[in-house]
Design a protein around this motif. Structure first.
Motif, PDB file in Angstrom:
ATOM      1  N   LYS A  31      66.960  35.925  21.790  1.00 52.90           N
ATOM      2  CA  LYS A  31      66.471  34.583  21.481  1.00 52.90           C
ATOM      3  C   LYS A  31      65.125  34.610  20.763  1.00 52.90           C
ATOM      4  O   LYS A  31      64.503  33.574  20.568  1.00 52.90           O
ATOM      5  CB  LYS A  31      66.367  33.753  22.761  1.00 52.90           C
ATOM      6  N   GLU A  32      64.685  35.776  20.364  1.00 53.05           N
ATOM      7  CA  GLU A  32      63.437  35.935  19.638  1.00 53.05           C
ATOM      8  C   GLU A  32      62.246  35.362  20.401  1.00 53.05           C
ATOM      9  O   GLU A  32      61.277  34.888  19.811  1.00 53.05           O
ATOM     10  CB  GLU A  32      63.542  35.299  18.237  1.00 53.05           C
ATOM     11  N   ASP A  33      62.345  35.406  21.728  1.00 51.84           N
ATOM     12  CA  ASP A  33      61.248  34.886  22.540  1.00 51.84           C
ATOM     13  C   ASP A  33      60.468  35.998  23.223  1.00 51.84           C
ATOM     14  O   ASP A  33      59.514  35.729  23.955  1.00 51.84           O
ATOM     15  CB  ASP A  33      61.776  33.902  23.588  1.00 51.84           C
ATOM     16  N   GLY A  34      60.879  37.233  23.017  1.00 50.20           N
ATOM     17  CA  GLY A  34      60.149  38.370  23.562  1.00 50.20           C
ATOM     18  C   GLY A  34      60.430  38.698  25.006  1.00 50.20           C
ATOM     19  O   GLY A  34      59.834  39.629  25.555  1.00 50.20           O
ATOM     20  N   VAL A  35      61.340  37.976  25.657  1.00 45.65           N
ATOM     21  CA  VAL A  35      61.573  38.165  27.086  1.00 45.65           C
ATOM     22  C   VAL A  35      62.650  39.227  27.314  1.00 45.65           C
ATOM     23  O   VAL A  35      63.728  39.159  26.718  1.00 45.65           O
ATOM     24  CB  VAL A  35      62.006  36.844  27.744  1.00 45.65           C
ATOM     25  N   PRO A  36      62.397  40.215  28.195  1.00 48.00           N
ATOM     26  CA  PRO A  36      63.438  41.201  28.492  1.00 48.00           C
ATOM     27  C   PRO A  36      64.644  40.553  29.142  1.00 48.00           C
ATOM     28  O   PRO A  36      64.526  39.566  29.869  1.00 48.00           O
ATOM     29  CB  PRO A  36      62.744  42.189  29.434  1.00 48.00           C
ATOM     30  N   ASN A  37      65.819  41.130  28.875  1.00 45.13           N
ATOM     31  CA  ASN A  37      67.060  40.561  29.384  1.00 45.13           C
ATOM     32  C   ASN A  37      67.861  41.614  30.145  1.00 45.13           C
ATOM     33  O   ASN A  37      67.324  42.658  30.512  1.00 45.13           O
ATOM     34  CB  ASN A  37      67.865  39.969  28.218  1.00 45.13           C
ATOM     35  N   ASN A  38      69.143  41.355  30.362  1.00 47.31           N
ATOM     36  CA  ASN A  38      69.959  42.277  31.148  1.00 47.31           C
ATOM     37  C   ASN A  38      70.066  43.653  30.515  1.00 47.31           C
ATOM     38  O   ASN A  38      70.187  44.661  31.224  1.00 47.31           O
ATOM     39  CB  ASN A  38      71.362  41.696  31.353  1.00 47.31           C
ATOM     40  N   TRP A  39      70.054  43.715  29.176  1.00 46.37           N
ATOM     41  CA  TRP A  39      70.105  45.030  28.532  1.00 46.37           C
ATOM     42  C   TRP A  39      68.908  45.878  28.973  1.00 46.37           C
ATOM     43  O   TRP A  39      69.077  47.039  29.352  1.00 46.37           O
ATOM     44  CB  TRP A  39      70.115  44.906  27.011  1.00 46.37           C
ATOM     45  N   HIS A  40      67.728  45.293  28.917  1.00 54.29           N
ATOM     46  CA  HIS A  40      66.527  46.034  29.294  1.00 54.29           C
ATOM     47  C   HIS A  40      66.568  46.424  30.775  1.00 54.29           C
ATOM     48  O   HIS A  40      66.157  47.526  31.147  1.00 54.29           O
ATOM     49  CB  HIS A  40      65.281  45.204  28.997  1.00 54.29           C
ATOM     50  N   PHE A  41      67.059  45.524  31.614  1.00 53.61           N
ATOM     51  CA  PHE A  41      67.140  45.821  33.046  1.00 53.61           C
ATOM     52  C   PHE A  41      68.011  47.057  33.286  1.00 53.61           C
ATOM     53  O   PHE A  41      67.602  48.009  33.961  1.00 53.61           O
ATOM     54  CB  PHE A  41      67.708  44.611  33.794  1.00 53.61           C
TER      55      PHE A  41
END
Length: 348
Positions: A31-41
């Motif tokens: 979402k181009e918001d810089g927040v880590p998501n499930n992939w990063h987790f």
């Protein structure tokens, strides 16, 4: 005695082994918001399950325009903290420690319009090193903007502490903003940030340290030499590093190059080619040093440690290939293994 599976302590950071997962951008923010998501987790937690002593999360922008691309992580807003906290907490539950690399890409920010830099000096990069091809002409930061950027690093560090990270790494290598300020080939300023090329780095370090707990170590990634024609050498980077050490750096993570297309001097393409530079930093300062660069072969990594050339070894692409690289490396070197109980049937 084999070193790769021995504990290491750096201030209040206690590691179960000498293996570091080097920061590697995942370009996976949707979402181009810089927040880590499930992939990063999943990406980071799986390496903790795999036995890595210290995980350093990928280059994370302290400003939106300071990221390499809009698909990169950021830590410029308090709303980012909960997602990082989830990753940190689970990594800890799996027995590993985790840090975060905070940075500003400067003139290498591919999606910024325009990118920002110490001076209006356009960068060059190998096409395969970029997402969008040629780099843009940057705009020179004003002195006030430089000082504001120092504050953005400080706030990014404050959020990293709030998220529970065990250490922070400031990215001063590979042609990004801190490197740009310290490089005579890139920084052509005539103000205080041009007269003293260590000043911006020193101010960032001091600002970051001011919001870190006393027992939390600060790591700095540095390029020991540049490969562009006329680039700085090892003697110069050691001089810069002395200023950074005095400002508060507790450990150096030593790489090379990254500032542009190599000239007559080319980087090596063989195992441990950067280790002599890490050794030079260790010999000069007598402080913890992380070596990196083609250390994927476990016995090579062990040799770096057992010969005293570095205190920790960082592996990058090897861990993309194998989330359990650390566990497998320890088994290959020591002939012993202690996998999670859930995996004992398959990992012997």
């Amino acid at each position: 005695m084999k070193k790769i599976d021995t504990p290491f302590k750096m201030k209040g950071l206690e590691l179960t082994n000498r293996i570091v997962m080097a920061p590697m951008c995942q370009y996976s923010v949707t979402k181009e918001d810089g927040v880590p998501n499930n992939w990063h987790f999943v990406h980071y937690v799986s390496r903790a399950v795999g036995g890595t002593g210290l995980i350093i999360m990928e280059m994370t922008g302290v400003t939106p325009e300071g990221r390499i691309t809009d698909q990169d992580l950021g830590i410029w807003d308090d709303s980012h903290v909960p997602a990082y906290r989830e990753i940190v907490d689970e990594v800890h539950r799996q027995g590993a420690k985790i840090g975060i690399q905070i940075a500003h890409a400067g003139r290498k920010a591919e999606d910024a319009n325009p990118p920002l830099a110490p001076s209006e000096v356009k960068g060059e990069a190998l096409v395969e090193e970029t997402k969008h091809g040629a780099l843009k002409m940057p705009r020179a930061l004003t002195a006030e903007e430089v000082r504001n950027t120092v504050g953005q690093f400080k706030e990014g560090a404050r959020r990293a502490v709030q998220a529970g990270f065990d250490t922070i790494e400031v990215h001063g290598a590979h042609g990004y903003l801190l490197h740009q300020f310290m490089s005579p080939s890139i920084n052509h300023r005539v103000d205080e940030y041009g007269r003293d090329l260590s000043r911006f780095g020193v101010e960032v370090i001091e600002a970051v340290k001011s919001v870190m707990p006393e027992n939390m170590p600060l790591i700095m990634r540095m390029s020991a030499i540049e490969y562009i024609d006329g680039g700085y050498d090892l003697e110069y980077s050691l001089k810069m590093a002395k200023a950074f050490k005095d400002a508060g750096v507790d450990a150096f993570h030593i790489s090379t190059g990254g500032e542009g297309v190599p000239g007559e001097l080319k980087p090596g393409n063989y195992p441990a080619y950067q280790v002599p530079f890490a050794q030079a930093f260790k010999n000069k300062f007598g402080m913890p040093v992380i070596a990196v660069g083609m250390l994927d072969e476990p016995k090579v990594a062990e040799a770096v440690l057992s010969n005293g050339h570095a205190d920790l070894v960082a592996v990058a692409r090897g861990m993309l290939n194998d989330p359990y690289w650390a566990m497998h490396a320890i088994r290959k070197v020591t002939h012993e293994i202690n996998p999670p109980v859930q995996y004992e049937r398959g990992i012997r």
